[in-house]
Design a protein around this motif. Structure first.
Motif, mmCIF file in Angstrom:
data_model
loop_
_atom_site.group_PDB
_atom_site.id
_atom_site.type_symbol
_atom_site.label_atom_id
_atom_site.label_comp_id
_atom_site.label_asym_id
_atom_site.label_seq_id
_atom_site.Cartn_x
_atom_site.Cartn_y
_atom_site.Cartn_z
ATOM 1 N N GLY A 115 0.861 -1.227 -0.139
ATOM 2 C CA GLY A 115 0.081 0.017 0.050
ATOM 3 C C GLY A 115 0.885 1.303 0.106
ATOM 4 N N LEU A 116 0.239 2.444 0.068
ATOM 5 C CA LEU A 116 0.985 3.617 0.380
ATOM 6 C C LEU A 116 2.024 3.589 1.352
ATOM 7 N N THR A 165 5.034 1.408 0.358
ATOM 8 C CA THR A 165 5.742 1.940 -0.909
ATOM 9 C C THR A 165 6.480 2.936 -0.432
ATOM 10 N N SER A 170 -8.978 0.116 5.495
ATOM 11 C CA SER A 170 -7.691 -0.120 5.844
ATOM 12 C C SER A 170 -7.624 -0.596 7.335
ATOM 13 N N ALA A 193 -4.735 -1.150 2.883
ATOM 14 C CA ALA A 193 -5.487 -0.995 1.709
ATOM 15 C C ALA A 193 -5.474 -2.020 0.663
ATOM 16 N N THR A 194 -4.379 -2.653 0.429
ATOM 17 C CA THR A 194 -3.857 -3.704 -0.608
ATOM 18 C C THR A 194 -4.880 -5.013 -0.245
ATOM 19 N N VAL A 204 -10.144 4.133 -0.623
ATOM 20 C CA VAL A 204 -8.669 4.306 -0.342
ATOM 21 C C VAL A 204 -7.942 5.332 -1.217
ATOM 22 N N SER A 205 -6.713 5.373 -1.211
ATOM 23 C CA SER A 205 -6.207 6.341 -1.797
ATOM 24 C C SER A 205 -6.115 6.209 -3.533
ATOM 25 N N GLU A 228 -3.419 3.985 -4.349
ATOM 26 C CA GLU A 228 -3.516 2.307 -3.981
ATOM 27 C C GLU A 228 -4.496 1.707 -5.175
ATOM 28 N N ARG A 247 3.172 5.597 -9.113
ATOM 29 C CA ARG A 247 2.200 5.195 -8.351
ATOM 30 C C ARG A 247 0.732 5.815 -8.119
#
Length: 342
Positions: free
Chosen positions: A65-66, A69, A179, A208-209, A225-226, A229, A308
């Protein structure tokens, strides 16, 4: 004569041994100001240059996720700058409280650092842990990304309004993944609920993933989520974004309306940065803070951000501390008002 010579030799040998042993003991010297100063071998050992060993970087979310990463990219740059290994470990759970409690309890020596998300300013209000921005020495912020309302590409809703209309007619039927209970993405969905007058079925995940994986697998109907993501899923044609929760359109999704454009006053973004246990020595700060500034502003993080779909968002220690405390004050009022406290 031989006896006397031997005795003198033994005495001289004993004196030499005493003098040599004395070099390793604490001795007092008088400085230029007339005050005595103490120097010891142990003190010399204590002046080891930082960093002298591996740095552990604790990440509060699941891989991919953010948070993960950003933290791993910055950690990789830190390795180059500081010349020591930076080992990343994921400790998801309780909206980041598990990882942040671990960092808070660690020694303030510069060898345990934590990635701290926006949830740093929320978990006290949620009742997960007695943690707030002032529980740490904040190093600097690194990234920001607004929330989205994202569904599968084959979902029946073409617009945000169609999605809202369906949710109104079917209270608690629409399953929205986030999340973690009390996470920023849970707050995002709850904020949309309040603004639109609907009721979702909130489904928490450890990051989030896994929430996005559940969406793609048809186990839930949407995620909040973002941009970052969901970007790869959008690019591959598997997902579509119905709205972005920010004041301005996303540079990565220029054709997607903001929620304000759709008539809903909702503005929720995730941000993150780095923190150390409270009480970091100044000599460590002098090395660590500039290294993080360089790593966060590196071409590598900018490149990853562009690929991303998030924005680099650097604030130094003082600026980040001020910003985080303002967010903390906001969520201490907002979360109880939304009925989300544990």
């Amino acid at each position: 004569m031989k006896k006397n010579a031997l005795s003198i030799l033994i005495i001289l040998l004993i004196i030499s041994i005493v003098l040599i042993a004395g070099c390793g003991q604490s001795t007092k010297q008088t400085g230029n100001n007339g005050q005595s100063t103490t120097s010891t071998t142990q003190e010399q050992k204590g002046s080891t240059k930082y960093p002298a060993k591996q740095i552990n970087l604790i990440i509060q979310a699941a891989p991919g996720g953010l948070s993960d990463t950003t933290a791993r990219t910055v950690g990789g740059e830190l390795e180059k700058i500081l010349g020591v290994p930076v080992v990343c470990s994921n400790k998801p759970g309780a909206s980041g409280a598990v990882a942040m409690s671990y960092v808070q309890a660690s020694a303030p020596d510069g060898y345990t650092i934590g990635y701290v998300p926006v949830e740093l300013t929320m978990i006290k209000a949620l009742g997960f842990a007695d943690i707030e921005p002032n529980s740490f020495d904040l190093i600097g912020s690194s990234n920001i990304s607004p929330a989205t309302v994202t569904v599968r590409a084959d979902a029946p809703w073409k617009t945000l309004q169609e999605f809202i209309d369906y949710a109104k007619k079917n209270p608690e039927k629409v399953k929205v993944g986030n999340s973690g209970t009390g996470s920023i993405w849970h707050i995002a969905a709850a904020s949309l609920e309040k603004a639109a007058g609907v009721k979702f079925n909130h489904v928490p995940f450890d990051g989030a993933t896994p929430a996005i994986a559940a969406l793609m697998g048809g186990h839930i109907d949407a995620v909040t989520v973002s941009v970052m993501e969901v970007k790869s899923g959008v690019d591959s044609g598997k997902l579509k974004v119905l709205g972005v929760m920010s004041d301005q359109k996303s540079e990565y999704l220029p054709n997607v309306p903001t929620l304000k454009e759709a008539g809903y006053d909702v503005n929720v973004s995730a941000w993150g940065g780095f923190a150390a246990p409270k009480g970091l020595p100044q000599n460590v700060k002098d090395v660590l803070y500039p290294a993080f500034e360089k790593a966060i502003n590196s071409d590598k993080l900018k490149e990853i951000a562009k690929q991303r779909g998030f924005s680099v968002f650097y604030k130094n220690s003082d600026e980040f501390t001020k910003f985080a405390n303002e967010q903390f004050d906001f969520y201490m009022k907002q979360i109880p008002a939304m009925g989300l406290k544990k």
